[in-house]
Design a protein around this motif. Sequence first.
Motif, PDB file in Angstrom:
ATOM      1  N   UNK A  13       0.816  -1.219   0.000  1.00  0.00           N
ATOM      2  CA  UNK A  13       0.000   0.000   0.000  1.00  0.00           C
ATOM      3  C   UNK A  13       0.846   1.264   0.000  1.00  0.00           C
ATOM      4  N   UNK A  14       1.926   1.278   0.770  1.00  0.00           N
ATOM      5  CA  UNK A  14       2.752   2.491   0.878  1.00  0.00           C
ATOM      6  C   UNK A  14       3.350   2.864  -0.477  1.00  0.00           C
ATOM      7  N   UNK A  15       3.802   1.871  -1.229  1.00  0.00           N
ATOM      8  CA  UNK A  15       4.411   2.157  -2.538  1.00  0.00           C
ATOM      9  C   UNK A  15       3.339   2.613  -3.537  1.00  0.00           C
ATOM     10  N   UNK A  16       2.161   2.020  -3.455  1.00  0.00           N
ATOM     11  CA  UNK A  16       1.067   2.460  -4.312  1.00  0.00           C
ATOM     12  C   UNK A  16       0.700   3.907  -4.016  1.00  0.00           C
ATOM     13  N   UNK A  17       0.717   4.264  -2.736  1.00  0.00           N
ATOM     14  CA  UNK A  17       0.412   5.647  -2.356  1.00  0.00           C
ATOM     15  C   UNK A  17       1.451   6.612  -2.920  1.00  0.00           C
ATOM     16  N   UNK A  18       2.725   6.217  -2.884  1.00  0.00           N
ATOM     17  CA  UNK A  18       3.778   7.063  -3.453  1.00  0.00           C
ATOM     18  C   UNK A  18       3.531   7.316  -4.943  1.00  0.00           C
ATOM     19  N   UNK A  19       3.162   6.254  -5.663  1.00  0.00           N
ATOM     20  CA  UNK A  19       2.914   6.395  -7.102  1.00  0.00           C
ATOM     21  C   UNK A  19       1.703   7.292  -7.354  1.00  0.00           C
ATOM     22  N   UNK A  20       0.637   7.081  -6.568  1.00  0.00           N
ATOM     23  CA  UNK A  20      -0.569   7.874  -6.764  1.00  0.00           C
ATOM     24  C   UNK A  20      -0.316   9.351  -6.477  1.00  0.00           C
ATOM     25  N   UNK A  21       0.419   9.640  -5.414  1.00  0.00           N
ATOM     26  CA  UNK A  21       0.736  11.034  -5.080  1.00  0.00           C
ATOM     27  C   UNK A  21       1.591  11.662  -6.172  1.00  0.00           C
ATOM     28  N   UNK A  22       2.596  10.906  -6.658  1.00  0.00           N
ATOM     29  CA  UNK A  22       3.472  11.434  -7.708  1.00  0.00           C
ATOM     30  C   UNK A  22       2.677  11.778  -8.964  1.00  0.00           C
ATOM     31  N   UNK A  23       1.720  10.937  -9.313  1.00  0.00           N
ATOM     32  CA  UNK A  23       0.893  11.204 -10.484  1.00  0.00           C
ATOM     33  C   UNK A  23      -0.032  12.395 -10.258  1.00  0.00           C
ATOM     34  N   UNK A  24      -0.595  12.487  -9.052  1.00  0.00           N
ATOM     35  CA  UNK A  24      -1.481  13.607  -8.736  1.00  0.00           C
ATOM     36  C   UNK A  24      -0.732  14.928  -8.794  1.00  0.00           C
ATOM     37  N   UNK A  25       0.500  14.936  -8.309  1.00  0.00           N
ATOM     38  CA  UNK A  25       1.312  16.154  -8.354  1.00  0.00           C
ATOM     39  C   UNK A  25       1.624  16.576  -9.792  1.00  0.00           C
ATOM     40  N   UNK A  26       1.545  15.632 -10.711  1.00  0.00           N
ATOM     41  CA  UNK A  26       1.728  15.961 -12.128  1.00  0.00           C
ATOM     42  C   UNK A  26       0.432  16.423 -12.780  1.00  0.00           C
ATOM     43  N   UNK A  27      -0.621  16.501 -11.967  1.00  0.00           N
ATOM     44  CA  UNK A  27      -1.906  16.936 -12.483  1.00  0.00           C
ATOM     45  C   UNK A  27      -2.647  15.868 -13.250  1.00  0.00           C
ATOM     46  N   UNK A  28      -2.325  14.596 -12.987  1.00  0.00           N
ATOM     47  CA  UNK A  28      -2.909  13.499 -13.742  1.00  0.00           C
ATOM     48  C   UNK A  28      -4.004  12.793 -12.949  1.00  0.00           C
ATOM     49  N   UNK A  29      -4.881  12.131 -13.669  1.00  0.00           N
ATOM     50  CA  UNK A  29      -5.913  11.324 -13.041  1.00  0.00           C
ATOM     51  C   UNK A  29      -5.296   9.997 -12.599  1.00  0.00           C
ATOM     52  N   UNK A  30      -5.378   9.687 -11.338  1.00  0.00           N
ATOM     53  CA  UNK A  30      -4.780   8.465 -10.803  1.00  0.00           C
ATOM     54  C   UNK A  30      -5.745   7.831  -9.810  1.00  0.00           C
ATOM     55  N   UNK A  31      -6.173   6.624 -10.112  1.00  0.00           N
ATOM     56  CA  UNK A  31      -7.078   5.895  -9.240  1.00  0.00           C
ATOM     57  C   UNK A  31      -6.356   4.662  -8.697  1.00  0.00           C
ATOM     58  N   UNK A  32      -6.799   4.173  -7.549  1.00  0.00           N
ATOM     59  CA  UNK A  32      -6.145   3.005  -6.943  1.00  0.00           C
ATOM     60  C   UNK A  32      -7.177   2.158  -6.214  1.00  0.00           C
ATOM     61  N   UNK A  33      -6.910   0.849  -6.161  1.00  0.00           N
ATOM     62  CA  UNK A  33      -7.754  -0.034  -5.356  1.00  0.00           C
ATOM     63  C   UNK A  33      -6.916  -1.194  -4.845  1.00  0.00           C
ATOM     64  N   UNK A  34      -7.331  -1.708  -3.680  1.00  0.00           N
ATOM     65  CA  UNK A  34      -6.631  -2.841  -3.065  1.00  0.00           C
ATOM     66  C   UNK A  34      -7.201  -4.149  -3.583  1.00  0.00           C
ATOM     67  N   UNK A  35      -6.326  -5.148  -3.705  1.00  0.00           N
ATOM     68  CA  UNK A  35      -6.759  -6.475  -4.121  1.00  0.00           C
ATOM     69  C   UNK A  35      -6.042  -7.513  -3.262  1.00  0.00           C
ATOM     70  N   UNK A  36      -6.748  -8.543  -2.917  1.00  0.00           N
ATOM     71  CA  UNK A  36      -6.122  -9.633  -2.174  1.00  0.00           C
ATOM     72  C   UNK A  36      -5.363 -10.522  -3.151  1.00  0.00           C
ATOM     73  N   UNK A  37      -4.157 -10.940  -2.797  1.00  0.00           N
ATOM     74  CA  UNK A  37      -3.427 -11.844  -3.695  1.00  0.00           C
ATOM     75  C   UNK A  37      -4.082 -13.219  -3.742  1.00  0.00           C
ATOM     76  N   UNK A  38      -3.811 -13.931  -4.819  1.00  0.00           N
ATOM     77  CA  UNK A  38      -4.259 -15.305  -5.035  1.00  0.00           C
ATOM     78  C   UNK A  38      -5.761 -15.411  -5.325  1.00  0.00           C
ATOM     79  N   UNK A  39      -6.596 -15.135  -4.314  1.00  0.00           N
ATOM     80  CA  UNK A  39      -8.040 -15.262  -4.488  1.00  0.00           C
ATOM     81  C   UNK A  39      -8.718 -13.976  -4.023  1.00  0.00           C
ATOM     82  N   UNK A  40      -9.424 -13.333  -4.947  1.00  0.00           N
ATOM     83  CA  UNK A  40     -10.193 -12.139  -4.624  1.00  0.00           C
ATOM     84  C   UNK A  40     -11.362 -12.073  -5.596  1.00  0.00           C
TER      85      UNK A  40
END
Length: 377
Positions: free
Chosen positions: A44-71
């Motif tokens: 989650x922390x690394x995903x947040x870094x990517x999302x913030x970096x994209x937002x600071x560039x003025x870009x649309x950035x969406x994120x969602x969590x997924x369970x590995x293996x079975x979800x």
Amino acid sequence: MTASTANSPSLEHQILEGVTKLLDDYAAVKADDVCLIAYSPDTRAYAAHIQVALTLRGMRAKAFAMRPFIDPEVRDKLHALLTPPHELTGKLIIFTMERDSMSHYDVFAELLTMYPKNQLKIMRIISASDELFTTAFNKTPRELALRNATLLSKIKQESRIRVTTPQGTDLDIELDHDKFDWISNRGAWRPGAFTILPAGEIASYPANVNGVLVADGALNANVATRMDMRLEHNPLTITIKDSVAGDYECSDPEITRLVEGCFNRENGRNIGELGFGTNNATQEFVADNSHMNERFPSLHLGFGQHNQPETIVPYVAEIHLDVITNDADIYFPNADETIRMSNFVPIPGIEHPVLIRDQDITGDCCTRGCAPRLKLA
């Protein structure tokens, strides 16, 4: 605090620099692109870094969590956030990020049929960690392509090579380039395919291997474990005859138990992969069970499942254990030349060969297949 420590960038700063390199060098993100991040909870922390970096560039950035293996919800979550093809002015770039697995292949592969090939990028990230961002992205896809192309140009001229290491590895390896594909993972995006990260490896299926492997680097296995996978202080020695592991020895009882659990599986002793890591930004092995170790510039042999179509190599194994050396010398008989993996110089301007695959995946990677039953540390 020493002067060098005081002047060195903080871990947070290094991770942010890695995020920038991921976005610029690997994903080649543009202002009109739409980005979506699917992440396992432990990344989650690394995903947040990517999302913030994209937002600071003025870009649309969406994120969602997924369970590995079975979800069972992952498909609905993904489709709820997708931008339809006709609404895109740039590309749809999807980052999937997991620590120990690469899950939900069918869900993401479905997108390859829904969007025009030139409109979609799917960057599949495994082994997400601090080291991934501080180290692995320090080599660009262009640099990795040149290193891979250099090795491939030499290997493809040989039907037999010899690989040795300072610790005592001595392997006679037969090659059949007409029968067995070479895979080149260099982090380059190809329309209609996944980009697998971290990058930096060439690999194939060896026609035959004989000799002794002394691995003093690390292990990487498709099992769930939190044990220290490094071998520097406890090298693993394996005798090999006709591409099958025989006797093996390691002074670390945990490593021995892991190897035993893998080798005791059906076809677990078969050599299914001959690989050479090429990411020389990776200078140290990490303790984790990580693909970062597989990209280390040296030799690794993968025992168990192979990387070829089943019509070519007709067996299946639920295990894949990469056994990795720390540095290696490759002797090319036709050229009468030896290359040391740690310091070989790529050939400027050499063209990368056209290959069928750039390490495309055809299913989930490092899934639950054998992990729960092995019950490793």
